[in-house]
Design a protein around this motif. Structure first.
Motif, PDB file in Angstrom:
ATOM      1  N   UNK A  72       0.757  -1.032   0.113  1.00  0.00           N
ATOM      2  CA  UNK A  72       0.088   0.025   0.076  1.00  0.00           C
ATOM      3  C   UNK A  72       0.970   1.036   0.034  1.00  0.00           C
ATOM      4  N   UNK A  73       0.742   1.948  -1.024  1.00  0.00           N
ATOM      5  CA  UNK A  73       1.435   3.151  -1.213  1.00  0.00           C
ATOM      6  C   UNK A  73       0.757   4.521  -1.169  1.00  0.00           C
ATOM      7  N   UNK A  74       1.186   5.594  -0.774  1.00  0.00           N
ATOM      8  CA  UNK A  74       0.744   6.598  -0.839  1.00  0.00           C
ATOM      9  C   UNK A  74       1.442   7.314  -1.945  1.00  0.00           C
ATOM     10  N   UNK A  75       0.691   8.465  -2.632  1.00  0.00           N
ATOM     11  CA  UNK A  75       1.346   9.005  -3.764  1.00  0.00           C
ATOM     12  C   UNK A  75       2.789   9.738  -3.167  1.00  0.00           C
ATOM     13  N   UNK A  76       3.831   9.464  -3.996  1.00  0.00           N
ATOM     14  CA  UNK A  76       5.160   9.972  -3.610  1.00  0.00           C
ATOM     15  C   UNK A  76       5.937   9.043  -2.904  1.00  0.00           C
ATOM     16  N   UNK A  77       5.279   8.028  -2.374  1.00  0.00           N
ATOM     17  CA  UNK A  77       5.946   7.260  -1.461  1.00  0.00           C
ATOM     18  C   UNK A  77       6.604   5.785  -2.167  1.00  0.00           C
ATOM     19  N   UNK A  78       7.605   5.708  -1.496  1.00  0.00           N
ATOM     20  CA  UNK A  78       8.395   4.301  -2.056  1.00  0.00           C
ATOM     21  C   UNK A  78       8.517   3.250  -1.087  1.00  0.00           C
ATOM     22  N   UNK A  79       8.657   2.083  -1.494  1.00  0.00           N
ATOM     23  CA  UNK A  79       8.244   0.811  -0.559  1.00  0.00           C
ATOM     24  C   UNK A  79       9.606  -0.016  -1.275  1.00  0.00           C
ATOM     25  N   UNK A  80      10.205  -0.783  -0.357  1.00  0.00           N
ATOM     26  CA  UNK A  80      10.894  -1.714  -0.592  1.00  0.00           C
ATOM     27  C   UNK A  80      10.160  -3.188  -0.971  1.00  0.00           C
ATOM     28  N   UNK A  81      10.528  -3.912  -1.940  1.00  0.00           N
ATOM     29  CA  UNK A  81      10.045  -5.418  -2.155  1.00  0.00           C
ATOM     30  C   UNK A  81      11.120  -6.236  -2.862  1.00  0.00           C
ATOM     31  N   UNK A  82      11.567  -6.967  -1.821  1.00  0.00           N
ATOM     32  CA  UNK A  82      13.069  -7.693  -2.392  1.00  0.00           C
ATOM     33  C   UNK A  82      13.919  -6.682  -2.468  1.00  0.00           C
ATOM     34  N   UNK A  83      14.647  -6.901  -3.849  1.00  0.00           N
ATOM     35  CA  UNK A  83      15.610  -5.820  -4.150  1.00  0.00           C
ATOM     36  C   UNK A  83      15.150  -4.737  -5.052  1.00  0.00           C
ATOM     37  N   UNK A  84      13.820  -4.661  -5.122  1.00  0.00           N
ATOM     38  CA  UNK A  84      13.147  -3.559  -5.798  1.00  0.00           C
ATOM     39  C   UNK A  84      12.889  -2.325  -4.956  1.00  0.00           C
TER      40      UNK A  84
ATOM     41  N   UNK B 282      17.576  -2.097  -6.783  1.00  0.00           N
ATOM     42  CA  UNK B 282      18.725  -1.587  -6.044  1.00  0.00           C
ATOM     43  C   UNK B 282      19.931  -2.405  -6.135  1.00  0.00           C
ATOM     44  N   UNK B 283      19.814  -3.818  -6.296  1.00  0.00           N
ATOM     45  CA  UNK B 283      20.832  -4.600  -6.278  1.00  0.00           C
ATOM     46  C   UNK B 283      21.940  -4.267  -7.491  1.00  0.00           C
ATOM     47  N   UNK B 284      21.571  -3.626  -8.579  1.00  0.00           N
ATOM     48  CA  UNK B 284      22.275  -3.123  -9.654  1.00  0.00           C
ATOM     49  C   UNK B 284      22.114  -1.666  -9.821  1.00  0.00           C
ATOM     50  N   UNK B 285      21.261  -0.927  -9.064  1.00  0.00           N
ATOM     51  CA  UNK B 285      21.048   0.394  -9.241  1.00  0.00           C
ATOM     52  C   UNK B 285      20.602   0.970 -10.512  1.00  0.00           C
ATOM     53  N   UNK B 286      19.522   0.271 -11.119  1.00  0.00           N
ATOM     54  CA  UNK B 286      19.133   0.528 -12.373  1.00  0.00           C
ATOM     55  C   UNK B 286      17.291   0.387 -12.356  1.00  0.00           C
ATOM     56  N   UNK B 287      17.219   1.367 -13.022  1.00  0.00           N
ATOM     57  CA  UNK B 287      15.554   1.442 -13.297  1.00  0.00           C
ATOM     58  C   UNK B 287      15.192   0.548 -14.137  1.00  0.00           C
ATOM     59  N   UNK B 288      14.092  -0.218 -13.804  1.00  0.00           N
ATOM     60  CA  UNK B 288      13.773  -1.178 -14.389  1.00  0.00           C
ATOM     61  C   UNK B 288      12.474  -1.343 -15.137  1.00  0.00           C
ATOM     62  N   UNK B 289      11.557  -0.122 -14.493  1.00  0.00           N
ATOM     63  CA  UNK B 289      10.265   0.236 -14.959  1.00  0.00           C
ATOM     64  C   UNK B 289      10.132   1.659 -14.676  1.00  0.00           C
ATOM     65  N   UNK B 290       9.549   2.396 -15.754  1.00  0.00           N
ATOM     66  CA  UNK B 290       9.144   3.612 -15.368  1.00  0.00           C
ATOM     67  C   UNK B 290       7.628   4.021 -16.428  1.00  0.00           C
ATOM     68  N   UNK B 291       6.651   4.027 -15.757  1.00  0.00           N
ATOM     69  CA  UNK B 291       5.294   4.357 -16.708  1.00  0.00           C
ATOM     70  C   UNK B 291       4.082   3.915 -15.916  1.00  0.00           C
ATOM     71  N   UNK B 292       3.113   3.965 -16.965  1.00  0.00           N
ATOM     72  CA  UNK B 292       1.792   3.533 -16.378  1.00  0.00           C
ATOM     73  C   UNK B 292       1.606   2.262 -16.143  1.00  0.00           C
ATOM     74  N   UNK B 293       0.822   1.657 -15.233  1.00  0.00           N
ATOM     75  CA  UNK B 293       0.412   0.482 -15.081  1.00  0.00           C
ATOM     76  C   UNK B 293      -1.111   0.274 -15.099  1.00  0.00           C
ATOM     77  N   UNK B 294      -1.913  -0.458 -15.803  1.00  0.00           N
ATOM     78  CA  UNK B 294      -3.455  -0.548 -15.762  1.00  0.00           C
ATOM     79  C   UNK B 294      -3.688  -1.767 -15.131  1.00  0.00           C
ATOM     80  N   UNK B 295      -4.546  -1.504 -14.184  1.00  0.00           N
ATOM     81  CA  UNK B 295      -5.062  -2.828 -13.359  1.00  0.00           C
ATOM     82  C   UNK B 295      -5.831  -3.715 -14.176  1.00  0.00           C
TER      83      UNK B 295
END
Length: 122
Positions: free
Chosen positions: A47-59, A86-99
């Motif tokens: 559960x994330x608020x807008x502007x918030x980040x959370x860890x999920x494994x190495x993501x 975060x394990x390779x310090x690389x953005x792996x996704x940036x964009x819109x996801x549709x439920x």
């Protein structure tokens, strides 16, 4: 149905930096996401608020925006996410996801899947 979702995705992507939500879509203060660890075969809800980040494994999963149909909040959700491995310090996704159509714009990661369940409107 898929054409409509794809058109909305293209339209929404062009509005990533825009201040106003498109007509008919309302902004939510947060979102519910689900993550799957494909190796451990375990899922977790985030559960994330807008502007918030959370860890999920190495993501690191950051929610920039969540939008939903104003006349039917349970119908769909559109979340703009930034996901970094975060394990390779690389953005792996940036964009819109549709439920309703997670395969249209999905995270491509060897170990983890992350997708949008719905916007948090309460």
């Amino acid at each position: 149905m898929i054409r409509k979702a794809l058109a909305l995705l293209v339209f929404s992507t062009s509005l990533a930096g825009a201040q106003e939500a498109p007509e008919g879509l309302a902004k939510a203060p947060g979102a519910y996401l689900r993550g799957l660890d494909k190796i451990a075969a375990a899922s977790s809800d985030l559960t994330l608020a807008v502007g918030e980040a959370a860890r999920y494994g190495s993501l690191s999963v950051r929610l920039d925006e969540c939008r939903y149909p104003a006349d039917d909040p349970a119908a769909n959700a559109y979340a703009f996410l930034e996901i970094t491995d975060t394990s390779v310090n690389k953005m792996v996704f940036r964009g819109w996801m549709i439920a309703q159509n997670p395969a249209l714009s999905a995270l491509d990661h060897q170990r983890y899947d992350v997708w949008v369940l719905r916007c948090k409107i309460d």
